[in-house]
Every structure is written in C-alpha cells, then in structure tokens.
Design an enzyme around this catalytic site. Structure first.
Site, PDB file in Angstrom:
ATOM      1  CE  LYS A  25      -3.922  -2.388   2.143  1.00 50.00           C
ATOM      2  NZ  LYS A  25      -5.114  -2.303   3.227  1.00 50.00           N
ATOM      3  CE1 TYR A  55      -9.497  -2.651   0.169  1.00 52.10           C
ATOM      4  CE2 TYR A  55      -8.636  -0.575  -1.264  1.00 52.10           C
ATOM      5  CZ  TYR A  55      -8.422  -1.698  -0.404  1.00 52.10           C
ATOM      6  OH  TYR A  55      -6.966  -1.970   0.055  1.00 52.10           O
ATOM      7  CG  PHE A 113     -13.738   1.628   6.912  1.00 55.07           C
ATOM      8  CD1 PHE A 113     -13.118   1.079   5.627  1.00 55.07           C
ATOM      9  CD2 PHE A 113     -14.574   0.524   7.567  1.00 55.07           C
ATOM     10  CE1 PHE A 113     -13.207  -0.243   5.232  1.00 55.07           C
ATOM     11  CE2 PHE A 113     -14.640  -0.499   7.128  1.00 55.07           C
ATOM     12  CZ  PHE A 113     -13.959  -1.070   6.075  1.00 55.07           C
ATOM     13  NE  ARG A 166      -6.448 -12.070   4.801  1.00 56.26           N
ATOM     14  CZ  ARG A 166      -6.993 -11.024   4.848  1.00 56.26           C
ATOM     15  NH1 ARG A 166      -7.048 -10.133   3.673  1.00 56.26           N
ATOM     16  NH2 ARG A 166      -7.436 -10.509   5.589  1.00 56.26           N
ATOM     17  CB  THR A 187      -7.930  -5.929   9.397  1.00 54.47           C
ATOM     18  OG1 THR A 187      -8.208  -7.057   8.594  1.00 54.47           O
ATOM     19  CG2 THR A 187      -8.278  -4.761   8.568  1.00 54.47           C
ATOM     20  NE  ARG A 232      -2.736  -5.500   7.045  1.00 56.11           N
ATOM     21  CZ  ARG A 232      -3.919  -6.111   6.602  1.00 56.11           C
ATOM     22  NH1 ARG A 232      -4.460  -6.956   7.252  1.00 56.11           N
ATOM     23  NH2 ARG A 232      -4.218  -5.852   5.348  1.00 56.11           N
ATOM     24  CG  ASN A 266      -3.815  -2.266   6.835  1.00 60.34           C
ATOM     25  OD1 ASN A 266      -3.578  -2.248   5.539  1.00 60.34           O
ATOM     26  ND2 ASN A 266      -5.150  -3.089   7.170  1.00 60.34           N
ATOM     27  CG  HIS A 311      -5.126  -6.139  -0.917  1.00 54.80           C
ATOM     28  ND1 HIS A 311      -6.360  -6.134  -0.104  1.00 54.80           N
ATOM     29  CD2 HIS A 311      -5.330  -7.035  -1.899  1.00 54.80           C
ATOM     30  CE1 HIS A 311      -7.274  -6.792  -0.844  1.00 54.80           C
ATOM     31  NE2 HIS A 311      -6.635  -7.430  -1.970  1.00 54.80           N
ATOM     32  CD  GLU A 330      -9.101  -9.010  -4.108  1.00 52.49           C
ATOM     33  OE1 GLU A 330      -7.911  -9.176  -3.670  1.00 52.49           O
ATOM     34  OE2 GLU A 330      -9.993  -8.784  -3.190  1.00 52.49           O
TER      35      GLU A 330
HETATM   36  P1  DAT Z   1      -7.946  -6.779   4.985  1.00 50.92           P
HETATM   37  O1  DAT Z   1      -7.024  -5.653   4.329  1.00 50.92           O
HETATM   38  O2  DAT Z   1      -7.389  -7.319   6.173  1.00 50.92           O
HETATM   39  O3  DAT Z   1      -8.353  -7.795   4.053  1.00 50.92           O
HETATM   40  P2  DAT Z   1     -10.652  -5.407   5.127  1.00 50.92           P
HETATM   41  O4  DAT Z   1     -10.688  -6.320   3.722  1.00 50.92           O
HETATM   42  O5  DAT Z   1     -11.612  -5.832   6.174  1.00 50.92           O
HETATM   43  O6  DAT Z   1      -9.389  -6.139   5.717  1.00 50.92           O
HETATM   44  O7  DAT Z   1     -10.700  -4.193   5.046  1.00 50.92           O
HETATM   45  C1  DAT Z   1      -9.920  -3.682   3.758  1.00 50.92           C
HETATM   46  C2  DAT Z   1      -9.163  -2.289   4.491  1.00 50.92           C
HETATM   47  O8  DAT Z   1     -10.069  -1.299   4.847  1.00 50.92           O
HETATM   48  C3  DAT Z   1      -8.167  -2.693   5.456  1.00 50.92           C
HETATM   49  O9  DAT Z   1      -6.974  -3.152   5.227  1.00 50.92           O
HETATM   50  C4  DAT Z   1      -8.211  -1.363   6.122  1.00 50.92           C
HETATM   51  C5  DAT Z   1      -9.601  -0.779   5.877  1.00 50.92           C
HETATM   52  N1  DAT Z   1     -10.189  -0.990   6.930  1.00 50.92           N
HETATM   53  C6  DAT Z   1     -11.135  -2.094   7.408  1.00 50.92           C
HETATM   54  N2  DAT Z   1     -11.808  -1.910   8.500  1.00 50.92           N
HETATM   55  C7  DAT Z   1     -11.599  -0.612   8.836  1.00 50.92           C
HETATM   56  C8  DAT Z   1     -12.210   0.016   9.895  1.00 50.92           C
HETATM   57  N3  DAT Z   1     -12.938  -0.528  10.949  1.00 50.92           N
HETATM   58  N4  DAT Z   1     -11.637   1.262  10.031  1.00 50.92           N
HETATM   59  C9  DAT Z   1     -10.991   1.861   9.239  1.00 50.92           C
HETATM   60  N5  DAT Z   1     -10.187   1.410   8.367  1.00 50.92           N
HETATM   61  C10 DAT Z   1     -10.674  -0.047   7.851  1.00 50.92           C
HETATM   62 MG    MG Z   2      -9.889  -7.685   2.618  1.00 49.49          MG
END
Ligand code: DAT
Ligand code: MG
Length: 139
Positions: A10, A50, A58, A86, A92, A103, A113, A116, A127
C-alpha cells in the site's frame, strides 16, 4: 493446493521504504512472484477493488489513502498461498496484528496497514484480473 493471490504494498509501505522488506519476506518464504508492477489507483479501481467496503463508513478514508501514492502490486503463487499470505500479513487492525507478521511488525494504523492480500480463491481471481492482464503474468 497450488493457488495464486493478488498482493499489493500500500502507499504507506512505498512511502516508508518497506517495498523490499515486504517483497523479501514473500521471497524468503519460498513463494513465487509471477507478475509485478508499480501503479497508482484511480477512484474507479478503488471502488472496484474494495466493492465489499464501498458503503461502509471508513470507505472515504480508505479511498483517499489508496489514492495517496503509488502501490506495488503482484501476483504470487504457491501451495495454499492465500491462507499463507493472510497469516504473514497479520490481522487487519494494527492493535491485533501479532508481532512477526508484516502488520504486527510495522503498522501503527488500521487504515494504513501496509499490505493487501486476497482473502479467498474467488476474490483472488477477480482481484488479479482487476490489476493484471493475462499477458502481464509472465512468471
Ligand atoms: P484486510 O485488508 O485485512 O483484508 P478488510 O478487507 O476488512 O481487511 O478491509 C480492507 C481495508 O479497509 C483494511 O486493510 C483497512 C480498511 N479498514 C477495514 N476495516 C476498517 C475499520 N474498521 N476502520 C478503518 N479502516 C478499516
Ligand atoms: Mg480484505
């Protein structure tokens, strides 16, 4: 089972000079990088990538962040690579990511973080196609 996944470093990882650290962990784990490029997200790509998060509170901050600088995207191949990467990424939320994970070792924010990784074979297929043409997968 041999699988492919879509990973990207990222914008925070690129800005902080952690591209090599992150790619190094993938290489040292013995995974195979079969495609890689630096690119900038567009708002369209962000909404597509996304899609499951677009309506969440968020999302605006997430989109602003992924558009804030270049990312380094790659397709990585290996046995059970989705579950494995993962695990290497860590959870996350920065507060929950265990030490020893990418992370856990480097992230101090949930939005920023560092990495991805696709979370299922179905998502990986979608993706990978969002980021790479078949001709760009050269490894
Ligand atoms: P991951 O990246 O672990 O697959 P995710 O798919 O649930 O997590 O979310 C995608 C991204 O969105 C994540 O890397 C950071 C952001 N994100 C997720 N949940 C969040 C939250 N509660 N507050 C702020 N950012 C968030
Ligand atoms: Mg995800």
């Amino acid at each position: 089972m041999k699988q492919r996944t879509l990973l990207f470093v990222k914008p925070d990882g690129v800005r902080r000079g952690l591209i090599g650290e992150i790619i190094g962990r993938i290489e040292r784990k013995g995974l195979r990088i079969v495609a890689m490029k630096m690119l900038r997200f567009t708002p369209e790509l962000a909404r597509k990538h996304y899609e499951e998060h677009v309506s969440k509170p968020f999302y605006p901050a997430l989109e602003e962040f992924v558009l804030s600088g270049p990312v380094v995207a790659m397709v990585v191949e290996g046995d059970d690579v989705i579950e494995l990467t993962r695990a290497m990424m860590g959870k996350t939320r920065h507060t929950e990511a265990a030490p020893g994970t990418i992370r856990g070792d480097f992230a101090f924010s949930t939005t920023e973080n560092l990495i991805h990784g696709s979370d299922s074979p179905a998502r990986a297929e979608i993706e990978i196609a969002n980021f790479f043409t078949d001709a760009e997968i050269v490894g």
